[in-house]
Design a protein around this motif. Structure first.
Motif, PDB file in Angstrom:
ATOM      1  N   VAL A   1     -17.703   0.640  -4.972  1.00  0.00           N
ATOM      2  CA  VAL A   1     -16.698  -0.692  -5.266  1.00  0.00           C
ATOM      3  C   VAL A   1     -17.247  -1.728  -5.415  1.00  0.00           C
ATOM      4  O   VAL A   1     -18.554  -1.156  -4.092  1.00  0.00           O
ATOM      5  N   ASN A   2     -17.346  -2.113  -6.513  1.00  0.00           N
ATOM      6  CA  ASN A   2     -18.111  -3.402  -6.272  1.00  0.00           C
ATOM      7  C   ASN A   2     -18.151  -4.571  -4.893  1.00  0.00           C
ATOM      8  O   ASN A   2     -16.738  -4.492  -4.567  1.00  0.00           O
ATOM      9  N   LYS A   3     -19.455  -4.953  -4.962  1.00  0.00           N
ATOM     10  CA  LYS A   3     -19.039  -6.297  -3.578  1.00  0.00           C
ATOM     11  C   LYS A   3     -18.427  -7.144  -3.356  1.00  0.00           C
ATOM     12  O   LYS A   3     -17.345  -7.733  -3.055  1.00  0.00           O
ATOM     13  N   ASP A   4     -18.631  -7.464  -5.074  1.00  0.00           N
ATOM     14  CA  ASP A   4     -17.537  -8.554  -5.246  1.00  0.00           C
ATOM     15  C   ASP A   4     -16.378  -8.232  -5.567  1.00  0.00           C
ATOM     16  O   ASP A   4     -15.431  -9.350  -4.928  1.00  0.00           O
ATOM     17  N   LEU A   5     -15.422  -6.931  -5.053  1.00  0.00           N
ATOM     18  CA  LEU A   5     -14.840  -6.768  -4.945  1.00  0.00           C
ATOM     19  C   LEU A   5     -13.925  -6.318  -3.857  1.00  0.00           C
ATOM     20  O   LEU A   5     -12.248  -6.723  -3.351  1.00  0.00           O
ATOM     21  N   LYS A   6     -15.124  -7.094  -2.476  1.00  0.00           N
ATOM     22  CA  LYS A   6     -14.335  -6.905  -1.119  1.00  0.00           C
ATOM     23  C   LYS A   6     -13.370  -6.484  -0.623  1.00  0.00           C
ATOM     24  O   LYS A   6     -12.601  -6.360   0.316  1.00  0.00           O
ATOM     25  N   ALA A   7     -13.658  -4.706  -0.748  1.00  0.00           N
ATOM     26  CA  ALA A   7     -13.121  -3.567  -0.127  1.00  0.00           C
ATOM     27  C   ALA A   7     -13.403  -3.109   1.275  1.00  0.00           C
ATOM     28  O   ALA A   7     -14.412  -2.933   0.997  1.00  0.00           O
ATOM     29  N   THR A   8     -12.450  -2.441   2.051  1.00  0.00           N
ATOM     30  CA  THR A   8     -12.639  -2.329   3.587  1.00  0.00           C
ATOM     31  C   THR A   8     -12.887  -1.128   3.137  1.00  0.00           C
ATOM     32  O   THR A   8     -13.250  -0.475   4.301  1.00  0.00           O
ATOM     33  N   GLN A   9     -12.046  -0.304   2.935  1.00  0.00           N
ATOM     34  CA  GLN A   9     -11.317   1.470   2.900  1.00  0.00           C
ATOM     35  C   GLN A   9     -10.690   1.606   2.070  1.00  0.00           C
ATOM     36  O   GLN A   9     -10.113   1.230   0.945  1.00  0.00           O
TER      37      GLN A   9
ATOM     38  N   LEU B   1      -8.589  -0.388  -0.991  1.00  0.00           N
ATOM     39  CA  LEU B   1      -7.946  -1.644  -0.507  1.00  0.00           C
ATOM     40  C   LEU B   1      -9.382  -2.366   0.794  1.00  0.00           C
ATOM     41  O   LEU B   1      -9.973  -2.358   0.652  1.00  0.00           O
ATOM     42  N   ALA B   2      -7.903  -3.562   0.221  1.00  0.00           N
ATOM     43  CA  ALA B   2      -8.663  -5.191   0.994  1.00  0.00           C
ATOM     44  C   ALA B   2      -8.958  -5.002   2.500  1.00  0.00           C
ATOM     45  O   ALA B   2      -7.769  -3.808   2.713  1.00  0.00           O
ATOM     46  N   ALA B   3      -8.994  -5.702   3.827  1.00  0.00           N
ATOM     47  CA  ALA B   3      -8.707  -5.781   4.613  1.00  0.00           C
ATOM     48  C   ALA B   3      -7.338  -6.066   5.000  1.00  0.00           C
ATOM     49  O   ALA B   3      -6.940  -5.151   6.177  1.00  0.00           O
ATOM     50  N   ASP B   4      -6.920  -7.257   4.217  1.00  0.00           N
ATOM     51  CA  ASP B   4      -5.324  -7.311   4.354  1.00  0.00           C
ATOM     52  C   ASP B   4      -4.375  -6.408   4.108  1.00  0.00           C
ATOM     53  O   ASP B   4      -3.236  -6.625   3.777  1.00  0.00           O
ATOM     54  N   GLY B   5      -4.840  -5.167   3.526  1.00  0.00           N
ATOM     55  CA  GLY B   5      -3.636  -4.737   2.838  1.00  0.00           C
ATOM     56  C   GLY B   5      -4.030  -4.331   1.576  1.00  0.00           C
ATOM     57  O   GLY B   5      -3.084  -3.662   1.084  1.00  0.00           O
TER      58      GLY B   5
ATOM     59  N   GLY C   1       0.534  -1.355   0.195  1.00  0.00           N
ATOM     60  CA  GLY C   1      -0.049   0.153  -0.107  1.00  0.00           C
ATOM     61  C   GLY C   1       0.984   0.954   0.631  1.00  0.00           C
ATOM     62  O   GLY C   1       0.335   2.264  -0.586  1.00  0.00           O
ATOM     63  N   THR C   2       1.907   1.235  -0.031  1.00  0.00           N
ATOM     64  CA  THR C   2       3.063   2.332   0.068  1.00  0.00           C
ATOM     65  C   THR C   2       3.152   3.061  -1.206  1.00  0.00           C
ATOM     66  O   THR C   2       2.784   1.873  -2.237  1.00  0.00           O
ATOM     67  N   VAL C   3       2.779   4.527  -1.639  1.00  0.00           N
ATOM     68  CA  VAL C   3       3.027   4.657  -2.572  1.00  0.00           C
ATOM     69  C   VAL C   3       3.875   6.149  -3.195  1.00  0.00           C
ATOM     70  O   VAL C   3       4.704   6.375  -1.860  1.00  0.00           O
ATOM     71  N   GLY C   4       4.906   5.999  -4.199  1.00  0.00           N
ATOM     72  CA  GLY C   4       5.308   6.461  -3.994  1.00  0.00           C
ATOM     73  C   GLY C   4       5.630   7.791  -5.536  1.00  0.00           C
ATOM     74  O   GLY C   4       4.663   6.946  -6.216  1.00  0.00           O
ATOM     75  N   ILE C   5       6.521   8.483  -5.100  1.00  0.00           N
ATOM     76  CA  ILE C   5       5.350   9.989  -6.518  1.00  0.00           C
ATOM     77  C   ILE C   5       6.674  10.049  -7.196  1.00  0.00           C
ATOM     78  O   ILE C   5       7.516  11.175  -5.927  1.00  0.00           O
ATOM     79  N   ALA C   6       6.631  10.035  -8.240  1.00  0.00           N
ATOM     80  CA  ALA C   6       7.859  11.727  -8.539  1.00  0.00           C
ATOM     81  C   ALA C   6       7.188  12.130  -9.712  1.00  0.00           C
ATOM     82  O   ALA C   6       6.257  12.236 -10.464  1.00  0.00           O
ATOM     83  N   LYS C   7       7.792  13.176  -9.930  1.00  0.00           N
ATOM     84  CA  LYS C   7       7.590  14.539 -11.211  1.00  0.00           C
ATOM     85  C   LYS C   7       8.959  14.479 -12.162  1.00  0.00           C
ATOM     86  O   LYS C   7       9.649  14.961 -11.266  1.00  0.00           O
ATOM     87  N   VAL C   8       7.929  14.498 -13.124  1.00  0.00           N
ATOM     88  CA  VAL C   8       9.633  15.081 -14.334  1.00  0.00           C
ATOM     89  C   VAL C   8       9.003  15.793 -14.946  1.00  0.00           C
ATOM     90  O   VAL C   8       7.777  15.931 -15.758  1.00  0.00           O
ATOM     91  N   ARG C   9       9.603  17.167 -15.190  1.00  0.00           N
ATOM     92  CA  ARG C   9       8.801  18.328 -15.952  1.00  0.00           C
ATOM     93  C   ARG C   9       9.716  18.866 -16.998  1.00  0.00           C
ATOM     94  O   ARG C   9      10.908  17.835 -17.442  1.00  0.00           O
TER      95      ARG C   9
END
Length: 259
Positions: free
Chosen positions: A198-206, A244-248, A142-150
């Motif tokens: 979020v469609n319930k079939d995807l079992k997302a929690t947050q 995200l799902a319950a396990d991240g 779940g960690t997000v890395g962001i880079a920017k290029v001009r």
């Protein structure tokens, strides 16, 4: 006198159109990819297998595009615990894929990224504008890395945002951007709240929302098939919504714009 006024208006109109014309465009100003990362402890691992975030620069002029330059202006801080061992492995234009040690003038944080020039881009042609990012398997899911290029010319400047999310497993089950099982609306955010379906079939929690420097700015629980995100305190700009799902495990990523 009337004819002179009309002629002047036409000249001004033509001049204004030229001034506003684009020299170049990107495939997208925000590109996303997810990856389970590389096992850097394994001697057999090669950094050339780092995840690639694809993008292109398109020539929007009526001839050959010359004088286009680029520079990395933001990347993950690999000296912090969150992004330990994360780094840009290569960045490619239409000349070469530059390795990390050629992208900067120094090797310690904060990094000083150099400016580079594209080779001329032919009429209606495009150039690579892609990067490879090393993400260790030890990074938290779940960690997000962001880079920017001009990129810029004498007439135009624009920035492309490259977003990499660490996921568990292969990452192949992440719901694609054009899959309507995950929707964010209204988008752009016009009032003080957006809804994530979020469609319930995807079992997302947050859901989690990040700004373009990778800071988490909101968390919302998925109740049934909906999550409600309060955007009242969001500054104008672009944000990334993670589902995200319950396990991240990452279910989906969506771009959100706040006007």
């Amino acid at each position: 006198m009337k004819k002179l006024f009309i002629l002047s208006a036409l000249v001004l109109g033509i001049t204004g159109t030229r001034a506003m014309a684009q020299d170049f465009s990107f495939d997208s100003t925000s590109v996303y990819v997810s990856t389970p990362g590389l096992d850097l402890a394994n001697p057999a691992t090669t950094l050339d297998d780092a995840v690639t975030v694809y993008n292109h620069v398109h020539n929007e002029t009526s001839g050959t595009l010359s004088g286009l330059k680029w520079q990395i202006i933001q990347t993950m801080d690999s000296t912090t615990t969150t992004y330990k061992k994360w780094h840009i492995h290569t960045f490619c234009d239409n000349i070469i894929c530059y390795p990390s040690n050629q992208l900067t003038s120094n090797s310690t944080w904060p990094l000083n990224f150099l400016e580079f020039s594209f080779a001329d881009i032919a009429y209606r042609a495009k150039s690579d504008f892609k990067m490879q990012v090393v993400v260790p398997t030890t990074a938290a899911n779940g960690t997000v890395g962001i880079a920017k290029v001009r990129a810029w010319t004498a007439n135009q400047a624009d920035t492309a945002i490259y977003i990499v999310t660490k996921v568990s497993g292969s990452g192949l089950n992440v719901v694609k951007a054009n899959d309507n099982r995950v929707l964010v609306f209204p988008n752009p955010a016009l009032q003080n709240e957006v809804t994530v379906f979020v469609n319930k079939d995807l079992k997302a929690t947050q859901t989690k929302v990040y700004n373009m420097i990778g800071v988490e700015v909101a968390v919302a629980k998925v109740d049934g098939e909906l999550a409600h995100i309060n955007t009242a305190t969001f500054a104008s700009g672009t944000y990334m919504v993670q589902v995200l799902a319950a396990d991240g495990t990452l279910v989906a990523t969506r771009k959100l714009v706040k006007n």
